[in-house]
Design a protein around this motif. Sequence first.
Motif, PDB file in Angstrom:
ATOM      1  N   ASN A 106      23.945   6.434 -22.710  1.00 30.98           N
ATOM      2  CA  ASN A 106      24.379   6.203 -24.097  1.00 30.98           C
ATOM      3  C   ASN A 106      23.413   5.303 -24.865  1.00 30.98           C
ATOM      4  O   ASN A 106      23.767   4.769 -25.911  1.00 30.98           O
ATOM      5  N   ASN A 107      22.204   5.120 -24.337  1.00 27.33           N
ATOM      6  CA  ASN A 107      21.206   4.250 -24.972  1.00 27.33           C
ATOM      7  C   ASN A 107      21.732   2.842 -25.197  1.00 27.33           C
ATOM      8  O   ASN A 107      21.490   2.220 -26.229  1.00 27.33           O
ATOM      9  N   GLN A 108      22.439   2.333 -24.195  1.00 25.06           N
ATOM     10  CA  GLN A 108      23.048   1.012 -24.308  1.00 25.06           C
ATOM     11  C   GLN A 108      22.428   0.019 -23.331  1.00 25.06           C
ATOM     12  O   GLN A 108      23.113  -0.860 -22.814  1.00 25.06           O
ATOM     13  N   LEU A 109      21.141   0.143 -23.060  1.00 31.98           N
ATOM     14  CA  LEU A 109      20.481  -0.850 -22.228  1.00 31.98           C
ATOM     15  C   LEU A 109      20.558  -2.220 -22.895  1.00 31.98           C
ATOM     16  O   LEU A 109      20.456  -2.326 -24.120  1.00 31.98           O
ATOM     17  N   PRO A 110      20.731  -3.290 -22.127  1.00 32.12           N
ATOM     18  CA  PRO A 110      20.858  -4.618 -22.740  1.00 32.12           C
ATOM     19  C   PRO A 110      19.543  -5.093 -23.335  1.00 32.12           C
ATOM     20  O   PRO A 110      18.470  -4.832 -22.790  1.00 32.12           O
ATOM     21  N   MET A 111      19.629  -5.786 -24.457  1.00 26.61           N
ATOM     22  CA  MET A 111      18.458  -6.332 -25.138  1.00 26.61           C
ATOM     23  C   MET A 111      18.756  -7.770 -25.550  1.00 26.61           C
ATOM     24  O   MET A 111      19.791  -8.031 -26.166  1.00 26.61           O
ATOM     25  N   LEU A 112      17.874  -8.693 -25.208  1.00 25.45           N
ATOM     26  CA  LEU A 112      18.018 -10.088 -25.616  1.00 25.45           C
ATOM     27  C   LEU A 112      17.041 -10.373 -26.738  1.00 25.45           C
ATOM     28  O   LEU A 112      15.824 -10.292 -26.540  1.00 25.45           O
ATOM     29  N   PRO A 113      17.525 -10.684 -27.942  1.00 26.14           N
ATOM     30  CA  PRO A 113      16.604 -11.020 -29.031  1.00 26.14           C
ATOM     31  C   PRO A 113      15.708 -12.185 -28.640  1.00 26.14           C
ATOM     32  O   PRO A 113      16.122 -13.110 -27.944  1.00 26.14           O
ATOM     33  N   GLY A 114      14.464 -12.133 -29.096  1.00 27.51           N
ATOM     34  CA  GLY A 114      13.483 -13.107 -28.657  1.00 27.51           C
ATOM     35  C   GLY A 114      13.039 -14.058 -29.729  1.00 27.51           C
ATOM     36  O   GLY A 114      11.979 -14.659 -29.604  1.00 27.51           O
ATOM     37  N   GLU A 115      13.834 -14.197 -30.788  1.00 33.27           N
ATOM     38  CA  GLU A 115      13.370 -15.045 -31.883  1.00 33.27           C
ATOM     39  C   GLU A 115      13.883 -16.477 -31.760  1.00 33.27           C
ATOM     40  O   GLU A 115      13.621 -17.302 -32.628  1.00 33.27           O
ATOM     41  N   ILE A 116      14.609 -16.790 -30.680  1.00 36.06           N
ATOM     42  CA  ILE A 116      15.116 -18.151 -30.506  1.00 36.06           C
ATOM     43  C   ILE A 116      13.972 -19.028 -30.018  1.00 36.06           C
ATOM     44  O   ILE A 116      13.465 -18.860 -28.921  1.00 36.06           O
ATOM     45  N   GLU A 117      13.575 -19.962 -30.810  1.00 36.28           N
ATOM     46  CA  GLU A 117      12.367 -20.738 -30.546  1.00 36.28           C
ATOM     47  C   GLU A 117      12.550 -21.701 -29.395  1.00 36.28           C
ATOM     48  O   GLU A 117      13.550 -22.417 -29.297  1.00 36.28           O
ATOM     49  N   ASN A 158       3.657 -27.951 -26.402  1.00 35.13           N
ATOM     50  CA  ASN A 158       2.821 -26.866 -25.892  1.00 35.13           C
ATOM     51  C   ASN A 158       2.822 -25.754 -26.929  1.00 35.13           C
ATOM     52  O   ASN A 158       3.574 -25.788 -27.894  1.00 35.13           O
ATOM     53  N   ASP A 159       1.981 -24.790 -26.727  1.00 37.94           N
ATOM     54  CA  ASP A 159       1.825 -23.700 -27.699  1.00 37.94           C
ATOM     55  C   ASP A 159       1.830 -22.380 -26.934  1.00 37.94           C
ATOM     56  O   ASP A 159       0.800 -21.749 -26.753  1.00 37.94           O
ATOM     57  N   SER A 160       3.012 -22.010 -26.445  1.00 36.97           N
ATOM     58  CA  SER A 160       3.146 -20.891 -25.519  1.00 36.97           C
ATOM     59  C   SER A 160       3.955 -19.765 -26.145  1.00 36.97           C
ATOM     60  O   SER A 160       5.113 -19.961 -26.507  1.00 36.97           O
ATOM     61  N   PRO A 161       3.355 -18.572 -26.276  1.00 38.36           N
ATOM     62  CA  PRO A 161       4.089 -17.460 -26.877  1.00 38.36           C
ATOM     63  C   PRO A 161       5.249 -16.969 -26.019  1.00 38.36           C
ATOM     64  O   PRO A 161       6.245 -16.476 -26.545  1.00 38.36           O
ATOM     65  N   LEU A 162       5.122 -17.079 -24.692  1.00 40.76           N
ATOM     66  CA  LEU A 162       6.169 -16.625 -23.759  1.00 40.76           C
ATOM     67  C   LEU A 162       6.545 -15.162 -23.982  1.00 40.76           C
ATOM     68  O   LEU A 162       7.719 -14.799 -23.899  1.00 40.76           O
ATOM     69  N   HIS A 163       5.561 -14.324 -24.247  1.00 42.79           N
ATOM     70  CA  HIS A 163       5.874 -12.908 -24.467  1.00 42.79           C
ATOM     71  C   HIS A 163       6.046 -12.196 -23.131  1.00 42.79           C
ATOM     72  O   HIS A 163       5.271 -12.408 -22.198  1.00 42.79           O
ATOM     73  N   ARG A 164       7.061 -11.351 -23.065  1.00 34.26           N
ATOM     74  CA  ARG A 164       7.363 -10.550 -21.880  1.00 34.26           C
ATOM     75  C   ARG A 164       7.699  -9.126 -22.310  1.00 34.26           C
ATOM     76  O   ARG A 164       8.504  -8.929 -23.231  1.00 34.26           O
ATOM     77  N   VAL A 165       7.118  -8.150 -21.640  1.00 34.13           N
ATOM     78  CA  VAL A 165       7.595  -6.784 -21.785  1.00 34.13           C
ATOM     79  C   VAL A 165       8.712  -6.591 -20.770  1.00 34.13           C
ATOM     80  O   VAL A 165       8.531  -6.840 -19.576  1.00 34.13           O
ATOM     81  N   GLU A 215       9.796  -5.894 -26.153  1.00 34.27           N
ATOM     82  CA  GLU A 215       9.007  -7.112 -25.964  1.00 34.27           C
ATOM     83  C   GLU A 215       9.798  -8.319 -26.431  1.00 34.27           C
ATOM     84  O   GLU A 215      10.257  -8.373 -27.573  1.00 34.27           O
ATOM     85  N   TRP A 216       9.939  -9.296 -25.548  1.00 38.01           N
ATOM     86  CA  TRP A 216      10.711 -10.517 -25.815  1.00 38.01           C
ATOM     87  C   TRP A 216       9.762 -11.693 -26.001  1.00 38.01           C
ATOM     88  O   TRP A 216       8.677 -11.721 -25.404  1.00 38.01           O
ATOM     89  N   HIS A 217      10.159 -12.642 -26.807  1.00 37.84           N
ATOM     90  CA  HIS A 217       9.341 -13.841 -26.986  1.00 37.84           C
ATOM     91  C   HIS A 217      10.226 -15.000 -27.403  1.00 37.84           C
ATOM     92  O   HIS A 217      11.234 -14.836 -28.100  1.00 37.84           O
ATOM     93  N   ALA A 218       9.865 -16.182 -26.946  1.00 35.17           N
ATOM     94  CA  ALA A 218      10.555 -17.414 -27.336  1.00 35.17           C
ATOM     95  C   ALA A 218       9.486 -18.462 -27.629  1.00 35.17           C
ATOM     96  O   ALA A 218       9.301 -19.421 -26.903  1.00 35.17           O
ATOM     97  N   GLN A 219       8.773 -18.237 -28.692  1.00 34.04           N
ATOM     98  CA  GLN A 219       7.569 -19.005 -29.054  1.00 34.04           C
ATOM     99  C   GLN A 219       7.810 -20.512 -29.016  1.00 34.04           C
ATOM    100  O   GLN A 219       8.788 -21.019 -29.591  1.00 34.04           O
ATOM    101  N   HIS A 220       6.913 -21.223 -28.310  1.00 28.35           N
ATOM    102  CA  HIS A 220       6.878 -22.678 -28.383  1.00 28.35           C
ATOM    103  C   HIS A 220       5.800 -23.094 -29.381  1.00 28.35           C
ATOM    104  O   HIS A 220       4.815 -22.387 -29.561  1.00 28.35           O
ATOM    105  N   TYR A 221       5.988 -24.252 -29.998  1.00 28.25           N
ATOM    106  CA  TYR A 221       5.010 -24.746 -30.952  1.00 28.25           C
ATOM    107  C   TYR A 221       4.593 -26.153 -30.562  1.00 28.25           C
ATOM    108  O   TYR A 221       5.428 -27.002 -30.223  1.00 28.25           O
ATOM    109  N   LEU A 222       3.293 -26.399 -30.632  1.00 25.64           N
ATOM    110  CA  LEU A 222       2.723 -27.643 -30.134  1.00 25.64           C
ATOM    111  C   LEU A 222       3.356 -28.867 -30.770  1.00 25.64           C
ATOM    112  O   LEU A 222       3.707 -29.831 -30.088  1.00 25.64           O
ATOM    113  N   GLU A 223       3.547 -28.830 -32.094  1.00 28.60           N
ATOM    114  CA  GLU A 223       4.050 -30.015 -32.784  1.00 28.60           C
ATOM    115  C   GLU A 223       5.517 -30.297 -32.467  1.00 28.60           C
ATOM    116  O   GLU A 223       6.006 -31.407 -32.683  1.00 28.60           O
TER     117      GLU A 223
END
Length: 453
Positions: free
Chosen positions: A266-277, A250-257, A238-246
């Motif tokens: 080799n369990n090397q599927l690509p993953m993009l961290p989702g903590e970048i606001e 806007n106040d958009s979680p932007l969550h995506r599975v 689950e990825w997310h790039a949370q927006h904050y109203l202030e």
Amino acid sequence: DVDGCWITLDDTQVQPLNIAPLSQAAVVRVAAPLDVAAGEPFNATVVVTDRFANPIPYTGTVRLVAENPHILQFDGEYTKSVQLNLQNPGFVRLTPQVQDPGIRRVVQWVKAWTGTPPHQRLLGDIHAHTGDGGAQRKFLSSSSPGDHRGLFTSTQDALFYMEQIAGYDFAAISEHAVRQDGYTLPASVAADPVFAAGGACDGVQRVITDLGNWWLTSQQAAQDYEAGSSMVVFPAFEWHAQHYLEVHGNDSPLHRVVLYRDFDANNQLPMLPGEIEGIAPQCLVRFLQLAGYGPDRALLVPHMMNNWPSNTDWDLTYEQGGPGELIADRAQVESYHRVGEIFSARANKPDLRGVQRLKAFEGEDQDPGRWSFRYGWRKHGAHLGIIGGSDDHAAMPGSDNTLLADGTSMQSNEPGGTTVVLSRTRDRNGIFDALRARSSYATSGVRVWHDFR
């Protein structure tokens, strides 16, 4: 804590905590294929649970009524299976009967077709959380990688529940895409100026130290479970790039599975961290394209979460002429976004268990809120089908809010949703292709047979 000092215990000094159910049998339900061929045998399973949806040992007789009754004798067991064979085409209601009036009986409808069914209505959940994002890596200062409430479950436990108790045909564990020590972008992505320092998809990075490679652990655990199972298990995060109203207006979680068609050797599927606001949702589309995973190999499933006007997820994702189009255009966005999660434990703000929660993301007909699916369909012409998910942070995936025999609720927190796909086959490719084709519908957990004709 002794005299203000913490003492670190070795793993060998910590023993498992066994949690036993304190209540009695409260629900008996049937799980069987929704579509079968008349005259061909199939398995039906009867499951007994307590009021909290835990499987519970039961001693007694269950009379399963189909075309003909079948007697199942339970002796300290919580589940039993029986082989059925419906001779007559049409609908049959599978009804479990018990003598105890305090046990709620949950039926299931099955359609028997003349010949091979044109579709298999298969049930599953692609949005569940466990402790394998964090707890299996030891307790952390942040619990966001996993189930958020003590990190008490494992991938194996959750998948077992979905298969053996909920009776699902497919599942995915989608832990939050946090950034661990040593994470690096795939080379093909890092070479793109959009992901370079100062690019549109770059931002402040929050690393959880000493976490280890949870994404590799998650993939391996899911593969290990599937190897001994008849349930199809997909790799996902689950990825997310949370927006904050202030900050962003806007106040958009932007969550995506992010759901992959299949595992990597080799369990090397690509993953993009989702903590970048605050980055655009199109960044995830561009990431998958650059990493070599086109829409035939990966899907993005929006999880809207907040039903309030400042959630502008639809606008950010589908609005033409905005800055996101410079990252990935509308056609590219739609090629990955095929279905969206219209119901889950998190898809609400008010009223956790009432009618508002059930219809929060459907939206009102006359004035749909900008967070609702009707808004996305009408305002932006988003071609998006619907699914349901559990998104459980404090409950079992695959359990719904079944009413008990006395009229009270089965659970008080986080009953999840279910995805149903109309698949040509019962295998991985059939299920993934059905999601891509939007041949799906959502329920709040019940095993509904639905026909689009």
